[in-house]
Write an enzyme that holds these catalytic residues in place. Structure first.
Site, PDB file in Angstrom:
ATOM      1  N   LYS A 175       0.846  -1.191   0.000  1.00 44.58           N
ATOM      2  CA  LYS A 175       0.000   0.000   0.000  1.00 44.58           C
ATOM      3  C   LYS A 175       0.885   1.247   0.000  1.00 44.58           C
ATOM      4  O   LYS A 175       1.616   1.492   0.951  1.00 44.58           O
ATOM      5  CB  LYS A 175      -0.914  -0.015   1.223  1.00 44.58           C
ATOM      6  CG  LYS A 175      -1.848  -1.225   1.250  1.00 44.58           C
ATOM      7  CD  LYS A 175      -2.769  -1.219   2.455  1.00 44.58           C
ATOM      8  CE  LYS A 175      -2.029  -1.354   3.756  1.00 44.58           C
ATOM      9  NZ  LYS A 175      -2.929  -1.605   4.910  1.00 44.58           N
ATOM     10  N   THR A 206      -8.935   9.692   7.997  1.00 46.97           N
ATOM     11  CA  THR A 206      -8.645   8.412   7.342  1.00 46.97           C
ATOM     12  C   THR A 206      -8.423   7.282   8.344  1.00 46.97           C
ATOM     13  O   THR A 206      -7.832   6.254   8.010  1.00 46.97           O
ATOM     14  CB  THR A 206      -7.393   8.550   6.457  1.00 46.97           C
ATOM     15  OG1 THR A 206      -6.294   9.015   7.265  1.00 46.97           O
ATOM     16  CG2 THR A 206      -7.627   9.527   5.315  1.00 46.97           C
ATOM     17  N   GLY A 208      -8.712   4.009  10.228  1.00 48.53           N
ATOM     18  CA  GLY A 208      -9.306   2.730   9.876  1.00 48.53           C
ATOM     19  C   GLY A 208      -9.133   2.305   8.442  1.00 48.53           C
ATOM     20  O   GLY A 208      -9.676   1.275   8.022  1.00 48.53           O
ATOM     21  N   THR A 209      -8.342   3.039   7.682  1.00 46.66           N
ATOM     22  CA  THR A 209      -8.185   2.732   6.252  1.00 46.66           C
ATOM     23  C   THR A 209      -7.666   1.317   6.021  1.00 46.66           C
ATOM     24  O   THR A 209      -8.197   0.566   5.205  1.00 46.66           O
ATOM     25  CB  THR A 209      -7.222   3.740   5.598  1.00 46.66           C
ATOM     26  OG1 THR A 209      -7.685   5.060   5.854  1.00 46.66           O
ATOM     27  CG2 THR A 209      -7.144   3.521   4.104  1.00 46.66           C
ATOM     28  N   GLY A 210      -6.598   0.942   6.736  1.00 41.04           N
ATOM     29  CA  GLY A 210      -5.990  -0.368   6.513  1.00 41.04           C
ATOM     30  C   GLY A 210      -6.908  -1.509   6.908  1.00 41.04           C
ATOM     31  O   GLY A 210      -7.021  -2.513   6.186  1.00 41.04           O
ATOM     32  N   CYS A 211      -7.570  -1.367   8.051  1.00 42.43           N
ATOM     33  CA  CYS A 211      -8.526  -2.393   8.493  1.00 42.43           C
ATOM     34  C   CYS A 211      -9.637  -2.549   7.469  1.00 42.43           C
ATOM     35  O   CYS A 211     -10.057  -3.661   7.125  1.00 42.43           O
ATOM     36  CB  CYS A 211      -9.136  -2.012   9.840  1.00 42.43           C
ATOM     37  SG  CYS A 211      -7.952  -1.664  11.149  1.00 42.43           S
TER      38      CYS A 211
END
Length: 267
Positions: A175, A206, A208-211
């Site tokens: 990412k 932003t 919580g983007t990865g979760c």
């Protein structure tokens, strides 16, 4: 209802609701699958940061996992915060015994820079968890933690992907959201490559983007999509969620998991 694809998240709880199992379950609901959870840790967390974290005993995590998988069954598993080497190794063993694709988000630090994985657990992630991953989804900080490769330009993303693939995941999604310019990610299994680009939105909310991205990939895999298609669909979903991210509290707000419903789009 019994026909809904079932996805299990194995992750920590975010009391503020922006990341962790709360974000995972919201994502799964938005994408039309039945979400289930194994809580690995409890955090005191809000828009300003993580004020405390308490991991659950390994036996509690194992019991939750077996309770769900042995009765209900799963079509995909997603991992997030695992906190310690003992939890990493237990979860890796459980995933290895489960006939379902696994999306591993090797969470190291929170959006605010708070550590969520003990340094002593890194080797367990490399040698136990990544080898059972269908897709690993590290961001650039996590790539550096795991491999020592520091990506400061898009041209180095191939090197980063190769370094992660050395540990055994079938696919890796590097990412590149921390790089300037468009939000570019690289998905590869070492032979084929898929570059995914999206506009960068001027929105600091932003959390919580990865979760959310990892859970969206797991949801699409549970529906039967192949990895490249699942990742593309997940990228589209999380891009919309980032664009609609909203202020909450006094710090970094969350992405909007329900943006398609508010836009009238559906799942």
């Amino acid at each position: 209802m019994s026909g809904l694809p079932r996805v299990l998240t194995v992750a920590g709880s975010d009391s503020g609701g922006g990341a962790g199992i709360q974000a995972d379950l919201k994502t799964m609901l938005a994408l039309g699958v039945h979400g289930m959870s194994v809580v690995t840790a409890v955090t005191a967390q809000n828009s300003l940061g993580v004020q405390g974290a308490w991991e659950l005993p390994v036996e509690a995590v194992r019991a939750q996992y077996r309770s769900v998988v042995d009765d209900i069954g799963v079509q995909a598993v997603k991992t997030g915060m695992l906190a310690s080497a003992e939890l990493v190794e237990a979860v890796a063993e459980l995933i290895g015994e489960t006939d379902a694709p696994a999306v591993v988000d090797p969470v190291g630090v929170s959006k605010h820079g708070d550590p969520l994985l003990a340094a002593s657990a890194l080797d367990s992630v490399r040698t136990k968890l990544l080898p059972v991953a269908t897709v690993a989804t590290p961001n650039l900080d996590e790539v550096a933690q795991l491999t020592g490769v520091h990506v400061e330009a898009e041209s180095l993303m191939r090197e980063a992907a190769a370094a992660v693939l050395e540990y055994g995941p079938r696919w890796v999604l590097i990412k590149g959201g921390h790089l300037p310019g468009d939000a570019v990610d690289l998905l590869t299994d070492g032979s084929e490559e898929h570059w995914l680009r999206a506009p960068r939105y001027d929105n600091r909310h932003t959390h919580g983007t990865g979760c959310t991205l990892a859970s969206a990939i797991a949801s699409q895999l549970a529906k039967g999509q192949a990895v490249p298609e699942a990742v593309r669909a997940a990228k589209e979903y999380v891009t919309g969620a980032i664009a609609a991210g909203f202020a909450l509290g006094g710090g970094i707000g969350p992405v909007d998991h329900g943006w398609r419903f508010r836009a009238g789009g559906g799942a």
